[in-house]
Write an enzyme that holds these catalytic residues in place. Sequence first.
Site, short mmCIF file in Angstrom:
data_model
loop_
_atom_site.label_atom_id
_atom_site.label_comp_id
_atom_site.label_asym_id
_atom_site.label_seq_id
_atom_site.Cartn_x
_atom_site.Cartn_y
_atom_site.Cartn_z
CB SER A 1 -14.86 18.86 -8.50
OG SER A 1 -14.85 20.25 -8.24
CG ASP B 1 -13.38 20.74 -4.07
OD1 ASP B 1 -12.43 21.08 -3.37
OD2 ASP B 1 -14.57 20.97 -3.78
N GLY C 1 -21.84 21.93 -1.85
CA GLY C 1 -20.64 21.51 -1.14
C GLY C 1 -20.35 20.04 -1.31
CG LEU C 2 -23.15 17.54 -1.85
CD1 LEU C 2 -24.48 17.01 -2.34
CD2 LEU C 2 -22.72 16.81 -0.58
CE LYS D 1 -16.35 18.12 -1.71
NZ LYS D 1 -16.66 19.16 -0.66
N GLY E 1 -24.31 23.80 -5.94
CA GLY E 1 -24.26 24.73 -4.82
C GLY E 1 -24.49 24.06 -3.49
#
Length: 277
Positions: A102, A135, A97-98, A8, A95
């Site tokens: 999760s 997340d 932020g994608l 995401k 690491g």
Amino acid sequence: MILYPNAKINLGLNVVERRPDGYHNIETVFYPIGLCDVLSIDPSEACTDYSFSTGGIPVGGEAEDNLVVKAYRLLQRECGVPPVDISLEKRIPFGAGLGGGSADAAFMLRGLNELFTLGLTADRLEQLAAGLGADCPVFIRNKPVFASGIGNVFSPIKLSLEGYFLLLVKPDIHVSTPEAYSRVTPRRPAEPLADLLARPIAEWRGRVVNDFEASVFALYPQIAAIKEALYRAGAVYASMSGSGSAVYGIFQSPPAEEALRAFEGCFVTGGEILPVP
């Protein structure tokens, strides 16, 4: 069973307040993209618990610490699922932020629910996923949502990037999420994020912001340089995703090949943004 847990990006990210429990309330939009891991789950005939193998981007640590295995353990306790063989091919960088870890956990819950006909509703799966990470629940329904709370309170949002092109760039930098939060001063935005995102994408620049960028860019100027390079390459909007270190650009047409030379040494992927299923 073979599943494709997807990454995401965050469209805007406001850190609005620090909570008494030490966490932070945020406002953001989670938007699924096409970069995927590959997760295979099969009933095991050879073990009495589970087997776990990995490939692709190296996965460190003990198996029991992996979110995929934690998801299996959760449904083992909750529903008594039988032994399984698990294989995970990692393609989503860590690491960054994608949300790759999760997504893997959420798809594991979804996959086990289907494979063993557990009958768990999407609401229940979201509740279970929340116990694995903030997340994780967003990947149960896997649609664009406006998220508040610690990122686990969802509201529907009418937003589509279909027909645009995405270029995702991740340098060889790992940003610590706890450190990123420690350097942010919570604040409420002057204009609600949902209102900003209702504007045409061409008007997002300078308005739709990621509150982590100021402190992360100060620590890692290379990440700031990637964002500026995406704009020079013709992006109509560019931003860091989550607490970094991945940065994405949204383009009206595919970026020129020569523009990609600015990102040598980085993980780079992209393509047309397809309809969200």
